[in-house]
Design an enzyme around this catalytic site. Structure first.
Site, PDB file in Angstrom:
ATOM      1  N   HIS A 115       0.808  -1.232   0.000  1.00  0.00           N
ATOM      2  CA  HIS A 115       0.000   0.000   0.000  1.00  0.00           C
ATOM      3  C   HIS A 115       0.836   1.274   0.000  1.00  0.00           C
ATOM      4  CE1 HIS A 115       0.758  -0.801   4.249  1.00  0.00           C
ATOM      5  NE2 HIS A 115       0.537   0.482   4.484  1.00  0.00           N
ATOM      6  N   ASP A 116       1.949   1.278   0.745  1.00  0.00           N
ATOM      7  CA  ASP A 116       2.740   2.508   0.878  1.00  0.00           C
ATOM      8  C   ASP A 116       4.014   2.511   0.045  1.00  0.00           C
ATOM      9  OD1 ASP A 116       1.219   4.208   2.399  1.00  0.00           O
ATOM     10  OD2 ASP A 116       2.079   3.601   4.324  1.00  0.00           O
ATOM     11  N   LYS A 119       5.892   5.633  -0.927  1.00  0.00           N
ATOM     12  CA  LYS A 119       6.675   6.437   0.034  1.00  0.00           C
ATOM     13  C   LYS A 119       8.172   6.391  -0.275  1.00  0.00           C
ATOM     14  CE  LYS A 119       3.638   6.754   4.013  1.00  0.00           C
ATOM     15  NZ  LYS A 119       3.391   6.300   5.377  1.00  0.00           N
ATOM     16  N   HIS A 144       1.853  10.053  -2.315  1.00  0.00           N
ATOM     17  CA  HIS A 144       2.401   8.686  -2.297  1.00  0.00           C
ATOM     18  C   HIS A 144       1.468   7.604  -2.867  1.00  0.00           C
ATOM     19  CE1 HIS A 144       0.513   8.118   1.743  1.00  0.00           C
ATOM     20  NE2 HIS A 144       0.524   6.849   1.416  1.00  0.00           N
ATOM     21  N   HIS A 168      -6.042   3.840  -0.911  1.00  0.00           N
ATOM     22  CA  HIS A 168      -6.112   3.487   0.516  1.00  0.00           C
ATOM     23  C   HIS A 168      -6.271   4.687   1.444  1.00  0.00           C
ATOM     24  CE1 HIS A 168      -1.668   4.100   0.248  1.00  0.00           C
ATOM     25  NE2 HIS A 168      -1.692   4.283   1.559  1.00  0.00           N
ATOM     26  N   HIS A 169      -6.135   5.923   0.920  1.00  0.00           N
ATOM     27  CA  HIS A 169      -6.380   7.101   1.767  1.00  0.00           C
ATOM     28  C   HIS A 169      -7.667   7.837   1.386  1.00  0.00           C
ATOM     29  CE1 HIS A 169      -2.843   7.049   4.299  1.00  0.00           C
ATOM     30  NE2 HIS A 169      -2.090   6.785   3.239  1.00  0.00           N
ATOM     31  N   ASP A 197      -5.695  -0.560   8.339  1.00  0.00           N
ATOM     32  CA  ASP A 197      -4.567   0.375   8.462  1.00  0.00           C
ATOM     33  C   ASP A 197      -4.748   1.252   9.712  1.00  0.00           C
ATOM     34  OD1 ASP A 197      -2.150   1.449   7.580  1.00  0.00           O
ATOM     35  OD2 ASP A 197      -3.111   2.988   6.349  1.00  0.00           O
TER      36      ASP A 197
HETATM   37 FE   LIG Z   1      -0.372   5.400   2.865  1.00  0.00          FE
END
Ligand SMILES: [Fe+2]
Length: 253
Positions: A115-116, A119, A144, A168-169, A197
């Site tokens: 998911h990240d 970053k 990101h 996801h955000h 999360d």
């Molecule tokens: Fe994230």
């Protein structure tokens, strides 16, 4: 017995012998066919077994690649530790609790783990800044999900996992990022992931606060039902017992 009758009997016996011969020949042919079919079935079973082994090997290679990528992202952040692995386990548990077919989608775990990944493009000075971010820094940080999605865009085997990375955000009420999607426009996997999360973020010690208990995290998530989170996913989350969540945490810490 008359001569005529004797000839008839002989003819009949010849016919019976001929029929018996034909029958035996047919029997041999049937037996050959049966053996051929048995060989064919055995070949098919072997091919199927090899195909399954090959698929399992491929799946193992995919998983190893995804984990390597996920670990590369996590290695930068000492505070989150095994966050991706834990959140993936929470996410799968939650997916099962929703009763949706999501839980058996092999691509979903990849999305949870990655998911990240975006970053990697965020500078340390922003990623680990203890003070609040400036509007410009926040703008960069909030890129990101799109960066992650762009990194993975060409990777076909990730399928719907890429939607988790991108969305996801997002928030159920439309106040999230990057696409400001709302409600059911947000991919379901991303809505499930958002709750997993949050659970992990709330129950993990951060530089600016201690870890919340599961009960406190539950209350926070419940309060955000219909705001940040899909209410149906929060309902499913409430069905999962504390013991199950604690077991996941202890195996992924
Ligand atoms: Fe994230």
């Amino acid at each position: 017995m008359s001569e005529v009758a004797a000839t008839d009997v002989e003819r009949l016996q010849d016919e019976i012998a001929s029929l018996r011969g034909q029958l035996e020949e047919r029997g041999r042919l049937v037996l050959d066919k049966e053996r051929q079919l048995e060989r064919y079935a055995a070949d098919l079973r072997e091919a199927y077994k090899l195909e399954r082994e090959h698929a399992a090997e491929l799946r193992g290679s995919y998983m190893a690649t995804v984990r390597a990528l996920s670990n590369a992202v996590e290695a930068r952040d000492a505070y989150t530790g095994k966050h991706a692995e834990r959140v993936a386990a929470y996410g799968l548990e939650l997916a099962r609790a929703t009763g949706s077919p999501l839980a058996v989608d092999p691509q979903i775990e990849f999305g949870f783990l990655l998911h990240d990944v975006g970053k990697v493009a965020i500078p340390d000075a922003i990623l680990f800044k203890p003070q609040p971010l400036s509007p410009e820094e926040r703008g960069l940080m909030e890129r990101h999900p799109v960066i992650g999605w762009e990194i993975l865009r060409e990777v076909d085997f990730l399928g719907v996992a890429k939607l988790v990375v991108r969305s996801h955000h997002e928030r159920w009420d439309g106040g999230g990022y990057p696409d400001r999607l709302a409600g059911e426009d947000i991919p379901y996997a991303a809505r499930v992931f958002a709750v997993a999360d949050a659970l992990d973020a709330l129950t993990t010690t951060r530089p600016y606060r201690g870890a919340l208990s599961i009960a406190e995290a539950r209350a926070t998530i419940r309060a955000a039902s219909g705001g940040q989170f899909d209410p149906s996913v929060v309902d499913a989350f409430n069905e999962i017992g504390d013991d199950r969540l604690l077991a996941i945490r202890s195996t992924t810490s």
